[in-house]
Design an enzyme around this catalytic site. Structure first.
Site: not given
Ligand code: NAD
Ligand code: 0WE
Length: 255
Positions: A13, A20, A155, A162, A193-194
């Site tokens: 990831g 993260i 979401y 989740k 993040t992304l």
């Molecule tokens: P991130 O975009 O840096 O990480 C998400 C990762 O998922 C990326 O590296 C992407 O390449 C990978 N991914 C997507 N599809 C994939 C696939 N088919 N195979 C392998 N990898 C794949 O963003 P992040 O915020 O670091 O997210 C990491 C985790 O944290 C996720 O599970 C996200 O739901 C969770 N999370 C994020 C937040 C937030 O606000 N950013 C909050 C709570 C939980």
């Molecule tokens: O888990 C997440 C995001 C996960 C995610 C994000 C994307 C954006 C780009 C999954 N799939 C995609 N597909 C894409 O094409 N979070 C916890 C971050 C997040 O995402 C939201 C949030 C929060 C917080 C989306 C809507 C509302 C709140």
């Protein structure tokens, strides 16, 4: 002396320096772990390679939607290390269109993809990793969000995914407990993040946390990594099946 000296950690990831998973990789390396990082697709590979090299970590492909790529990944892990102490799942995906409007616009395909990549993948990975992790106090960890429990606008199907991921953590903790493998998740507060890019009201979500969370601020990737270090180290040897909040306390609030 690091908390993870000699531990073999597989981290899925990392997309860029804001991920993260990248904060977790840096801290785990600093605490003495050997790392393998994975990527899905060439665009991500270009970003991950230099990051991995800076930590002396190996880089392998793994789209978690593919059983073949998961099997090939675990074969590489077996050849390289012969065992696995730590698996970090920090992966989520839903089609962009699913993260707008309400849950009513969810398609059958969109639901399947979100649940497959964001929840089933943890089961698929641990199924293949089990022989490498059994009998060595190994641990797995996933990343989740409060949207699994409460409704957040937009979401949508990710909240459903989740919820499935969190239930999977509990069933996996039970299923792997007799091998001594612990399975936990961190429920992180929102971080830019992304995966948060393009989420329309993200700034508003961050502002709301600042306003209402007990600590009146947002959290950082580094704070998630510190909790991950606790959960994956011997400090948490008695902890399994747990959803651990790193959210500045937001989840405890009513009004
Ligand atoms: P991130 O975009 O840096 O990480 C998400 C990762 O998922 C990326 O590296 C992407 O390449 C990978 N991914 C997507 N599809 C994939 C696939 N088919 N195979 C392998 N990898 C794949 O963003 P992040 O915020 O670091 O997210 C990491 C985790 O944290 C996720 O599970 C996200 O739901 C969770 N999370 C994020 C937040 C937030 O606000 N950013 C909050 C709570 C939980
Ligand atoms: O888990 C997440 C995001 C996960 C995610 C994000 C994307 C954006 C780009 C999954 N799939 C995609 N597909 C894409 O094409 N979070 C916890 C971050 C997040 O995402 C939201 C949030 C929060 C917080 C989306 C809507 C509302 C709140």
């Amino acid at each position: 002396m690091g908390l993870l000296d000699g531990k073999k950690a597989l981290i899925l990831g990392v997309a860029n320096e804001k991920s993260i998973a990248w904060a977790i990789a840096r801290l785990f390396r600093a605490e003495g772990a050997d790392l393998i990082l994975t990527y899905a697709g060439e665009a991500i590979e270009k970003r991950v390679r230099p990051l991995a090299e800076s930590l002396g970590a190996a880089v392998l492909p793994c789209n978690v939607g593919s059983d073949g790529e998961i099997a090939a990944l675990m074969k590489h892990v077996e050849q390289r290390w012969g065992r696995l102490d730590i698996l970090i799942h920090s992966v989520a995906f839903a089609e962009r269109d699913e993260l707008k409007g309400t849950i009513l616009s969810t398609t059958r395909q969109g639901f399947a993809t979100a649940l497959d990549i964001s929840a089933y993948s943890l089961i698929a990975l641990l199924k293949e990793a089990q022989p490498l992790m059994a009998g060595r106090n190994a641990c797995a960890m996933a990343m989740t969000y409060f949207g699994a429990e409460k409704v957040f606008p937009n979401y949508n199907v990710m909240g459903v995914a989740k919820a499935a991921l969190e239930a999977s953590v509990r069933y996996l903790a039970a299923g792997m407990g007799s091998d001594g493998v612990r399975v936990n998740a961190i429920s992180a507060g929102p971080i830019k993040t992304l995966a948060a890019s393009g989420v329309g009201e993200f700034k508003q979500i961050l502002n709301t946390v600042e306003d209402r969370a007990p600590l009146h601020r947002n959290i950082t990737q580094e704070e998630v990594a510190k909790a991950a270090l606790y959960l994956c180290s011997d400090l948490a040897s008695g902890v399994s099946g747990e959803i651990h909040y790193v959210d500045a306390g937001y989840n405890i609030t009513g009004i």
